[in-house]
Every structure is written in structure tokens, then in C-alpha cells.
Design an enzyme around this catalytic site. Sequence first.
Site: not given
Lengths: 412, 405
Positions: A97, A259
Site C-alpha cells: 500500500d 491487517d
Amino acid sequence: MKFFFPDSQDQVDPSFDFITEERDPFRVRQRDDLYAHEVLQPAPFDGLLVSKAIVDGTAAASTGKYTVAQRHRLYRQGAQAFFRLNTGSTQLKIMGDCGAFSYVNEEYPPYTVDEVIDFYDGCGFDYGIAVDHVIFQYEPTVVRTDPRAAEWVRRQEITLTLAADFWKRCSARDVHFTPVGVAQGWSPESYADAITTLQRIGYKRIALGGMVPLKTYEILACLRAIDNVRNRNTQLHLLGVSRYEDIPTFTSHGVTSFDSTSPFRQAFKDDKDNYYTPKRNYIALRVPQVDGNAKLKKRIQSGEIQQDQALRLERTALQLLRQYDTGQVDADPVLEALQAYSAVWDGKSDRTAQYRQTLEDRPWRTCGCTICGTVGVEVIIFRGSERNKRRGFHNLYVFGQRLRAQLGKDDS
Amino acid sequence: MTRIRATARAADKNTPAGGAVQLLRVPALEIRQGPTRRLYTFAIDGKKVPQFAAVSRVRRDEQKQLHGYQRPEVLNHVAAIRRYIESDDNPLLPNAIVIAFDERVKFVPATTPGNEPEGTGYVRTGTLQVPINHLWEDVDKPGFIVDGQQRCAAIRDASVDAFPICVTAFITGEHADQRSQFILVNSTKPLPKGLIHELLPTASGALPTPLRVRQLPATVLERLNYDERSPLQHMIQTPTNPTGVIKDNSVLKMVENSISDGVLYRFRGDDALPNVGLMFTVLANFWTAVRDVFGEEAWNKPPRKSRLMHGAGVISMGFLMDAIADHHGPGEDLPDANEFAAALKTVKDDCRWTGGTWDFGDGVVWRWNDIQNTPRDIQRVTDFLLGRYRASLTTGNGRKAKRRR
Ligand SMILES: [Zn+2]
């Protein structure tokens, strides 16, 4: 349900000696160090979340957590080799990301879509999250046309425009990772709107951003609103959310992965929940290094406290802890030593009652993880990164166990 | 508490409360230095020093009066010396500890013939008498350590029975005198980094850890600068080779990067000694190729004429070396100069080491001499070179990049 652990260059140095507190001077950082997935069996997570901001830095803060040399090796050798993903028993995945929190205060994300694709593809990631811009606020009753929502709408539009561009560029460049869209929102409806647009673009995997500060019922409200628009094959990822008790519920709303760093970070950031066990959390026993405690160091430099006195208290505390572990002394002298030293470096809190529980229950003795089995009582000492990170690894191990139990998976 | 007792005692230094004062007698030399200066030199077991000498820690009392002059022990420095004393089988601490004594300490000259100051003019033998008392606290002791507190602490902590050291002492009643001596011995200029790096390859033993770690890169640098097979022979600027065009620091950085994360890591020798020969070979192959590909125009020119010889050029080319070597294969399968040259040719036309403008694709015009030796610029050039090189692997000369899965 897959759990991804955000990488922040957290490894332990196997050459570290707990008694002398020295390491092999020729050890090369990261290469000779060990990741949690190399230390623990089974690997405590299914994959790593690696963010561009940590690897490459942002324009505002040009230095990431990686040295230039490490960064180039990651690009050169790929994530598989760099993170040594196949050394353990479980084959791990890598999700990439942009690290939107690192540029939350900027007007606009600092990376171009192509730069981000270069990063994901160059490093050989499995999943790549589109460029996004975080919306911090959660105001379920504020509608899109409300002037208060102007900045949130702007950020959502940036995120969706970049997601469309990301999808187009990924197809044109024939990338080797799976593109993941990001839904940012400030209310259940706005999240659902974002999902609709992302599905129309073509995304089958969508990450939900900005949910870190949300309460469980707020997340569920969003997930229910999303249910009304979600295609059956759309898979959701929760960014930065780790409530393992709620994971089975999240599953029923299309969440297939999440996450979180919190099991790891609580080991050395939390006031009391530092050491996990399947049943409860314990406080870790604080014995900071005389050299490593800024406040104590200042008091010594000013001559207010004698250095040798502080050193004596520190050493006594460590020594008694080890003697307690081998059954040579009772808990009381250990607690007194911890308190005597605490009076010098802290002076405020008295944690004796909580410490007593930790000491008397000896949770590190019954833990089945490699860390506790190898370093024993050292794992419960709140002191320096080698001990603190090992405790963080242990927490990841317990978190993995709790998660599997929640999901009804056999843990033999 | 200590402070109050110290003041009370200052009035009557010879009779501290409690316990009998004993005299420690040590053979010493008295050396006459200035008109009224006397220096004493003697040897003593370092473990005994705390009996009569303390470190005077700097602090202010309630009236903000300054006391003492020393900073706290530097713990990792103490640990490094202690480790050396404990683990070296033949340790040597040649520097004398410097101690300032107060007037309670006396020197008694020996009454042997010829032992008059007039004999040699400046030196005589004798005995130094130092009062000791096990009840004294630090402030009561007759001596203060002016220089060597880290060494004294290391010997105190070391698990050895004894460790004799040299002491140089002087006697003074003045704290101001002690303080100025302390400033004098501690304000000397450290050795220049370049000289240290040049001495490192041929030094051994008692080096602090950061320097031991630098020893390998410094040794590789020395080979590059002096081996006659090296394309960089005499080109690296060091204190003894001031005419070299490339700064020693740039080469050290390039070598260190490759030892930690690049091709040279393969030869650092996990259980054995590092293979400096193979490190030299791969560097020599690469820089030979750089010289051949970029030619005389950019080679062996000062950085202001050629950015290839500049920190940004040397370090970014080092990363390119690692990329080419990694692509070539693992282990000791190294590219030779021709193979490095073939890879370098793929980026050659995009480089502007000596003139023109770089096209980094960021819309900014970077003139060749805009590139500075800063982390940002090094990163910029490196990213650009590696990007071009990678692009050549997927499109150029029929070779297809090895995909990672
Ligand atoms: Zn454990």
C-alpha cells in the site's frame, strides 16, 4: 480469513546476548536478523503489508525506514527473497500500500499512479492497493451535500479517481499483482457509495480505509450498508483493524482479510497489556537501561542522581528477576528491587500490584512459542528493542492462536 | 547529605570521622616541570584506584554553585574497554591515568646518594604517601581522576584479579587548577577521519567496534588505491594521496553499501575471514568496465569536471554494479569486465557526467553539474540508472528479465 502484518523493519538479532547485552559487531542489519515468520512456527500471519512510505519515504520525509542500500536490494531481488517468505513452513503473501497515514496532512497524495505500480510490480508483490487519501472523521449522519462534508467528499473523489486510473494503468501495463481498490468514507452510506463505484471500475478486492479509530458497532454499521451494494464475489480487506473477537462476524460481511500492528506494538507501547496469553494480558516488568531512559539520563548528567547508584539498582533488578525465574528468590525482593529502581527513573507510578500478578503467574513458563522457550524470563522484561520486539513476536503468536480459535480452526 | 558532610570536613581534612587513616606507600618518580610544578609518576593495580581517587561529577548545589567537573561514564565506551581487558589475551593500556591529589598526599624522596634534584636536574626517586580509609565517601578521598575515568571504570568492572596501570599525578589544593587540567587533557583535537581510515587496514587488536567494522571497507579501499591491477590506482584521495580525484568517503560508502546489501556481501565470510581478494576482483572488473565505457572524458577528472568521479556518481554506480552482478547470477559467479561493460552500455547514452542535462522524467531540467553529493541527488541518479538498466533487460538485446515468480 487472512491476517497481514504491516512491515516496519521489525526483526530480532539472533546474535544478541541478554547477559552482556552485546551483539556480533559484524552483523548486517535485516540480513542477519530474523522476522517473526522465521522465528515462530507456524508463521503468526498469512502475509506482510509493505508500504511505499516506509520503503521509499515521502517527499516531505525523504527517509523511509529502509536504508538506500536495503531499498535497492528489495527492488533488485524482489519481496520473496528480501523478506525470506518461503523460509518458514507457510508460504506468505505480500500486499502493498502507499502508507496513506504518512501523508494525511498533505493536500494531495504525493505519489503518481505509475510510481506506485512500479513499486508493487518492481518488488513482486501479490496484491497492490490503489493510491488513496485517508478520511479521518466518522459522522454517520452527515450527508454528501452538507458543507461539513466538503473536504471528505474531495478526498473520496481523489481516492476514486486514482482508483479508476490505477485499474486502467494496471491493465495497460499487464502487471503481475492483483489490484485492490480502496473505499474511503465518513459514514455507512458514503462507504457503500465508494464500493459501488469501485465495483463498477472492475475491482473484486476492496480495502476499507480510515476505520482504525472506529468502534466495532460503527464498523458493523458500515459493513451492513456495504452489504446492500456488494457483489457476491467482492472480497473486503479491513485496513488496520484487529479485533479478533469480531472477526467471525466480519467474515459474514465479505471480509476476507485484515491487517494490524497492535498485537506487536502493545508489547512496548501499552500501559499494561504488554504480554498476551490465550486467556488474558499481563504487564511487562519495566527495567529500562540507565543509558536508554531520556529522563534518567538528564538527571544523571545534571548531577541530580549518581550514575553508579542508578546502575546498581538496574543491575540488582535484572539479577533478582533471573534468580526468581530459577527459584532462588521469592517475588517480594524482586518487587522491591523493581520499585526501588522505578523511584529513580519514573518516580510516579507504582505498578507493584500488577507486577506481582505477572511474576506469580509466570506466563512465559507455559507459553509454547519459540521465543519464550529460548529466552525465558527475558521476554517479560520491558527493556530495549531486542526484548521488546521478542515480546511483540510472542504476542503475534498468541494473537494467531486466538484468531484460529475464534474461526474454529484446529490448533494442533 | 554527602555534600554537608564534605563541607564540614573541609575544615579538618586530616581527621575524617571514623576509622583510622592508613598510608598507602607507592614507589614513584618526582619530575620537576615548571618552576613550582611537580609531577609524580607511579604504577598501581587499577582495581585499587577507587580506594584513593574518585571522579568528580559536575553538578550545582542549592545555591547554584558549580561543583566537580566530570560528565557521567559513557557506558558503552566503558563496556568496550572492559571487553578488551577481559577478552584480549595480552591487553595493553599504555596511556597514564591522570590524578589530582590534595595536599594530604606527600612525596618522600629516597635518601640514596645522587638522588638530589640537582643530580639530573629534574627527577628523583622516592615514595608517594597516599592516605586511605575504607569509610570515606568519594568527596573525602584525596585524589580526583582528571583523565581516564572510562578506563578506571572498565578496570573496576572487569572480571580480572588485577590490572596494573600507569598514573601521572600532581598535587594541588585548588579545584580551579584541577578543572583547567581536566579541560586541557580533554580538549585535544581528535584524529581526522581520513587518517584513521588510512591507518585502519594495518591496525589490529584494541579498536573500538565502529572502527573494527570499518576496517574491511578501508582495506578494500586500500587495495583499490594501490594494487597495480586496479583501475582506480592512485585515484582515491587520502591523506597520503592528496592528488586523487575521488573522495575516500565516496568509495567507502560505495563499498559499505555493497558489503551490507550488494554483491560484496557474498564474500564477507560468515565463519571465515572476509575474502578481500574476491571483493577486489569484482570491484576492479566493474570499474575497469566503467572506465572503458565512459571513456577518458569522464575518467580521472576532478568532480567539478566529471560527476562520475563525484560522490553521487561513485555511489550510484556502486548500486548499478550490485544490480548487474545480481542479475548475472548468485554465489561466486561474477561478471567479468566485458560483461559489466555490456550492461553499462545500456545506460551509457542516458548519462550526463560531464555536460548536458539529465532527463529524470520529472519534468525538471537537471544540468549535469546540478547533481550534488546529497542523499536526495544520489537517490535520484541511482533510481534513474537502475530504472534504465531494468528497462533494458525487458526490451533490449533479446534477453528477457528473469521473472520472480
Ligand atoms: Zn511466548
